[in-house]
Design a protein around this motif. Structure first.
Motif, PDB file in Angstrom:
ATOM      1  N   GLY A   1       0.716  -1.143  -0.085  1.00 38.34           N
ATOM      2  CA  GLY A   1       0.174   0.076   0.198  1.00 38.34           C
ATOM      3  C   GLY A   1       0.692   1.271   0.076  1.00 38.34           C
ATOM      4  N   ASN A   2       2.120   1.174  -0.013  1.00 39.59           N
ATOM      5  CA  ASN A   2       3.219   2.432   0.042  1.00 39.59           C
ATOM      6  C   ASN A   2       3.860   2.478  -1.348  1.00 39.59           C
ATOM      7  OD1 ASN A   2       2.543   2.803   2.777  1.00 39.59           O
ATOM      8  ND2 ASN A   2       3.828   1.029   3.416  1.00 39.59           N
ATOM      9  N   PHE A   3       4.347   3.735  -1.502  1.00 32.53           N
ATOM     10  CA  PHE A   3       5.152   4.017  -2.699  1.00 32.53           C
ATOM     11  C   PHE A   3       6.738   3.998  -2.094  1.00 32.53           C
ATOM     12  CE2 PHE A   3       1.054   5.758  -4.393  1.00 32.53           C
ATOM     13  CZ  PHE A   3       1.062   5.026  -5.538  1.00 32.53           C
ATOM     14  N   TYR A   4       7.615   3.393  -2.767  1.00 33.68           N
ATOM     15  CA  TYR A   4       8.882   3.594  -2.457  1.00 33.68           C
ATOM     16  C   TYR A   4      10.163   3.960  -3.662  1.00 33.68           C
ATOM     17  CZ  TYR A   4       7.550   0.879   1.487  1.00 33.68           C
ATOM     18  OH  TYR A   4       6.794   0.458   2.596  1.00 33.68           O
ATOM     19  N   LEU A   5      11.066   4.432  -3.561  1.00 29.96           N
ATOM     20  CA  LEU A   5      12.047   4.623  -4.533  1.00 29.96           C
ATOM     21  C   LEU A   5      12.791   3.192  -4.652  1.00 29.96           C
ATOM     22  CD1 LEU A   5      13.747   8.121  -3.163  1.00 29.96           C
ATOM     23  CD2 LEU A   5      11.748   7.488  -4.863  1.00 29.96           C
ATOM     24  N   ALA A   6      13.532   3.152  -5.694  1.00 27.63           N
ATOM     25  CA  ALA A   6      14.237   1.754  -5.813  1.00 27.63           C
ATOM     26  C   ALA A   6      15.341   1.463  -4.805  1.00 27.63           C
ATOM     27  CB  ALA A   6      15.225   2.119  -7.195  1.00 27.63           C
ATOM     28  N   ASP A   7      15.715   2.276  -3.816  1.00 27.39           N
ATOM     29  CA  ASP A   7      16.710   1.976  -2.606  1.00 27.39           C
ATOM     30  C   ASP A   7      15.863   1.607  -1.641  1.00 27.39           C
ATOM     31  OD1 ASP A   7      15.874   4.433  -1.954  1.00 27.39           O
ATOM     32  OD2 ASP A   7      17.791   5.251  -1.721  1.00 27.39           O
ATOM     33  N   GLY A   8      14.488   1.652  -1.701  1.00 24.03           N
ATOM     34  CA  GLY A   8      13.676   1.189  -0.587  1.00 24.03           C
ATOM     35  C   GLY A   8      13.296   2.438   0.236  1.00 24.03           C
ATOM     36  N   THR A   9      13.635   3.646  -0.163  1.00 24.67           N
ATOM     37  CA  THR A   9      13.185   4.805   0.716  1.00 24.67           C
ATOM     38  C   THR A   9      11.574   5.108   0.516  1.00 24.67           C
ATOM     39  OG1 THR A   9      15.332   5.685   0.292  1.00 24.67           O
ATOM     40  CG2 THR A   9      13.492   7.490   0.994  1.00 24.67           C
TER      41      THR A   9
END
Length: 405
Positions: A202-210
């Motif tokens: 349910g969350n959005f993240y950057l490629a590094d997991g941020t």
């Protein structure tokens, strides 16, 4: 499969399930049916073609997509090109993919197009991503493998002034993550950039997991909140025969065995000079580079339509392209697009990629390839024939077996 066109913003347009290849497409002439073709790979025989919806507008944007359900049956979902607020769906028999149950529909608040089906095993949910609310990427979820559907959610929100539509490609690791590659608008209307984000729990993240934001609590993702992989020109509309200056269009995205995303996209320089690029995340940074000359536009009013570049979903280093020029030099091939494949490492560029030609039909276009696999079986499929516009074409789906390569 004969007379079966497809666009590239809906997936999977073909799957292998229980040794059968299922192909979706929309006829470019005749009655314009949305159809499913079934091929027995072991017997090397076409089993047939069946219509799932008659008179479906002669529009390649309307192609059916598939999901293999746990009970052995297959779900197909399809929608018209933003002329209805409906998506249609059918479920096949468990062992006969030419026979489909009664057509059912889901109604939405806005017109829809571009169905994309992805199942995540971690939450056992089937996601359908499409263009819907405000002409933006939208999501709806099924908890019973496509038998019923929940409430629609605005997924990505346009930030370009005016009514614009981000173009989105999706992938998944099959477990818990959806990878998203998208633009800010149509490249004819705006000098588009390429963005990336991941959707998980349910969350959005950057490629590094941020962590970026939560969809339910914070609303849809905005391009400015995602990672900008390529910076487009940002300029505006220059007429129907041109794209905006330095505009990019996402073509394919895949996640490798290490969980690293790879994005393949086209870059418009002029109507006769387009380039294919790949951006790869290596665990700490994005490596973005040009890998091939893409050639000329497919037709006048869609200046950024190329033959396309696609990544193997199970191994993104396997790359397939369609171009009407030599992919290494840009020299014309004679007027028709041909299919090439190559293995491309993160550091490879146009200067050192070894492209291998795999189509040799000089009288017809060979465009819009995709890679389909199940177990040890791997196929490259593409559309071959005449392509005048997205509503005026006669294309057959053809392919080659690359399982042992």
């Amino acid at each position: 499969m004969y007379n079966s066109g497809w666009c590239w913003f809906q997936d999977p347009r073909a799957i292998i399930h229980n040794g059968k290849l299922l192909i979706g497409g929309v006829a470019g002439n005749g009655r314009g049916d949305a159809a499913v073709g079934v091929y027995d790979l072991k017997a090397d025989a076409l089993l047939g073609r069946t219509t799932v919806h008659d008179q479906f507008d002669h529009d390649d944007h309307n192609s059916p997509v598939f999901y293999a359900r746990p009970d052995g049956s297959v779900l197909t979902v399809y929608a018209r090109h933003s002329t209805e607020n409906i998506h249609y769906y059918r479920i096949s028999e468990k062992s006969d993919y030419l026979n489909w149950g009664e057509e059912q529909t889901v109604e939405y608040s806005d017109a829809v197009t571009y169905m994309n089906l992805y199942h995540l095993s971690a939450d056992d949910k089937l996601y359908n991503f499409y263009r819907g609310i405000d002409w933006n990427p939208t999501m709806v979820v099924s908890t019973d493998h496509g038998a019923t559907w929940g409430k629609e959610q605005h997924f990505i929100q346009n930030e370009v002034e005016g009514r614009h539509r981000p173009y989105t490609r999706y992938t998944s690791n099959g477990k818990d993550t959806i990878g998203i590659s998208f633009t800010d608008a149509h490249p004819r209307d705006y000098g588009t950039s390429i963005y990336y984000a991941e959707f998980r729990n349910g969350n959005f993240y950057l490629a590094d997991g941020t962590f970026i934001k939560n969809l339910n609590e914070d609303g849809p993702l905005k391009p400015s909140e995602a990672e900008k992989i390529f910076a487009g020109g940002g300029g505006g509309f220059r007429g129907h025969k041109l794209s905006a200056e330095k505009s990019a269009w996402t073509s394919s995205v895949a996640i490798d065995s290490m969980g690293h995303p790879h994005i393949a996209y086209s870059l418009y320089l002029s109507n006769t000079d387009q380039r294919y690029r790949i951006a790869s995340w290596d665990g700490s940074q994005w490596i973005d580079r040009e890998v091939a000359f893409a050639g000329t536009r497919l037709y006048e009013r869609e200046a950024s339509y190329t033959g396309l570049i696609t990544l193997d979903p199970t191994d993104p280093s396997n790359v397939v392209i369609s171009t009407d020029v030599d992919p290494n030099s840009g020299e014309p091939l004679g007027g028709k697009h041909q299919i090439f494949k190559a293995r491309i490492a993160d550091t490879d560029t146009t200067n050192n990629v070894d492209w291998q030609r795999i189509s040799f039909d000089d009288k017809r276009h060979n465009i819009r390839p995709m890679v389909v696999s199940e177990g040890d079986t791997k196929l490259i499929l593409w559309s071959r024939g005449q392509f005048n516009t997205y509503t005026n074409y006669y294309l057959d789906t053809v392919g080659v077996d690359v399982s042992a390569q």
